[in-house]
Scaffold this motif. Structure first.
Motif, short mmCIF file in Angstrom:
data_model
loop_
_atom_site.label_atom_id
_atom_site.label_comp_id
_atom_site.label_asym_id
_atom_site.label_seq_id
_atom_site.Cartn_x
_atom_site.Cartn_y
_atom_site.Cartn_z
N PRO A 32 24.48 -56.40 -15.07
CA PRO A 32 24.47 -55.14 -14.32
C PRO A 32 25.65 -54.24 -14.70
O PRO A 32 25.48 -53.03 -14.88
N ALA A 33 26.84 -54.82 -14.87
CA ALA A 33 28.01 -54.02 -15.26
C ALA A 33 27.83 -53.42 -16.65
O ALA A 33 28.20 -52.28 -16.90
N GLY A 34 27.25 -54.20 -17.56
CA GLY A 34 26.99 -53.69 -18.91
C GLY A 34 25.99 -52.56 -18.92
O GLY A 34 26.13 -51.58 -19.66
N ALA A 35 24.96 -52.66 -18.08
CA ALA A 35 23.96 -51.60 -17.98
C ALA A 35 24.59 -50.34 -17.40
O ALA A 35 24.32 -49.23 -17.88
N ARG A 36 25.44 -50.49 -16.38
CA ARG A 36 26.12 -49.33 -15.80
C ARG A 36 27.04 -48.67 -16.82
O ARG A 36 27.08 -47.43 -16.94
N ALA A 37 27.79 -49.46 -17.57
CA ALA A 37 28.71 -48.91 -18.58
C ALA A 37 27.92 -48.14 -19.64
O ALA A 37 28.32 -47.04 -20.04
N ALA A 38 26.81 -48.70 -20.08
CA ALA A 38 25.97 -48.01 -21.07
C ALA A 38 25.39 -46.73 -20.49
O ALA A 38 25.26 -45.71 -21.17
N LEU A 39 25.05 -46.77 -19.20
CA LEU A 39 24.50 -45.58 -18.55
C LEU A 39 25.55 -44.49 -18.43
O LEU A 39 25.25 -43.31 -18.66
N TYR A 40 26.77 -44.84 -18.05
CA TYR A 40 27.83 -43.83 -17.96
C TYR A 40 27.97 -43.10 -19.29
O TYR A 40 28.07 -41.87 -19.32
N GLU A 41 27.98 -43.85 -20.38
CA GLU A 41 28.09 -43.24 -21.70
C GLU A 41 26.88 -42.36 -22.00
O GLU A 41 27.01 -41.24 -22.51
N ALA A 42 25.68 -42.85 -21.66
CA ALA A 42 24.46 -42.08 -21.92
C ALA A 42 24.45 -40.78 -21.12
O ALA A 42 24.06 -39.72 -21.64
N VAL A 43 24.88 -40.83 -19.87
CA VAL A 43 24.93 -39.62 -19.04
C VAL A 43 25.93 -38.63 -19.62
O VAL A 43 25.65 -37.43 -19.72
N GLU A 44 27.12 -39.11 -20.00
CA GLU A 44 28.12 -38.22 -20.59
C GLU A 44 27.59 -37.55 -21.85
O GLU A 44 27.74 -36.34 -22.03
N LEU A 45 26.93 -38.31 -22.72
CA LEU A 45 26.37 -37.74 -23.95
C LEU A 45 25.23 -36.77 -23.64
O LEU A 45 25.12 -35.71 -24.27
N PHE A 46 24.39 -37.12 -22.68
CA PHE A 46 23.28 -36.25 -22.28
C PHE A 46 23.80 -34.90 -21.79
O PHE A 46 23.33 -33.84 -22.22
N LEU A 47 24.79 -34.94 -20.89
CA LEU A 47 25.33 -33.69 -20.33
C LEU A 47 26.09 -32.90 -21.38
O LEU A 47 25.98 -31.67 -21.43
N ALA A 48 26.85 -33.57 -22.26
CA ALA A 48 27.59 -32.88 -23.32
C ALA A 48 26.62 -32.21 -24.30
O ALA A 48 26.85 -31.07 -24.72
#
Length: 89
Positions: A32-48
């Motif tokens: 679960p922590a790994g999925a959240r960490a990957a999601l944080y990065e994906a959201v940052e890249l998506f918004l950028a």
């Protein structure tokens, strides 16, 4: 600027999937922590990327965010519920 979002995490086989709502961005990881960490990065890249393409405002509006007094506000979640429906076999 901060963009608030809600995360759901669930298990699919040997992976965990994380989903950022209402942005509709997903990622996965072995825990679960790994999925959240990957999601944080994906959201940052998506918004950028959306900002770089000058489509961030449009995407946020389509996702239900409201721009008030120079700030974006996420939709207010009223409930998150789990339901089941019987299926005739």
């Amino acid at each position: 600027m901060n963009i608030d979002y809600t995360i759901q995490v669930w298990r699919e086989d040997q992976q965990f999937v994380a989903h950022a709502m209402p942005l509709d961005v997903m990622s996965s990881g072995p825990t679960p922590a790994g999925a959240r960490a990957a999601l944080y990065e994906a959201v940052e890249l998506f918004l950028a990327t959306a900002a770089a393409m000058d489509s961030l405002d449009e995407i946020l509006e389509e996702s239900g965010y409201a721009f008030k007094q120079g700030e974006w506000f996420s939709p207010i979640w009223v409930a998150m519920e789990r339901h089941s429906t019987p299926i005739a076999a």
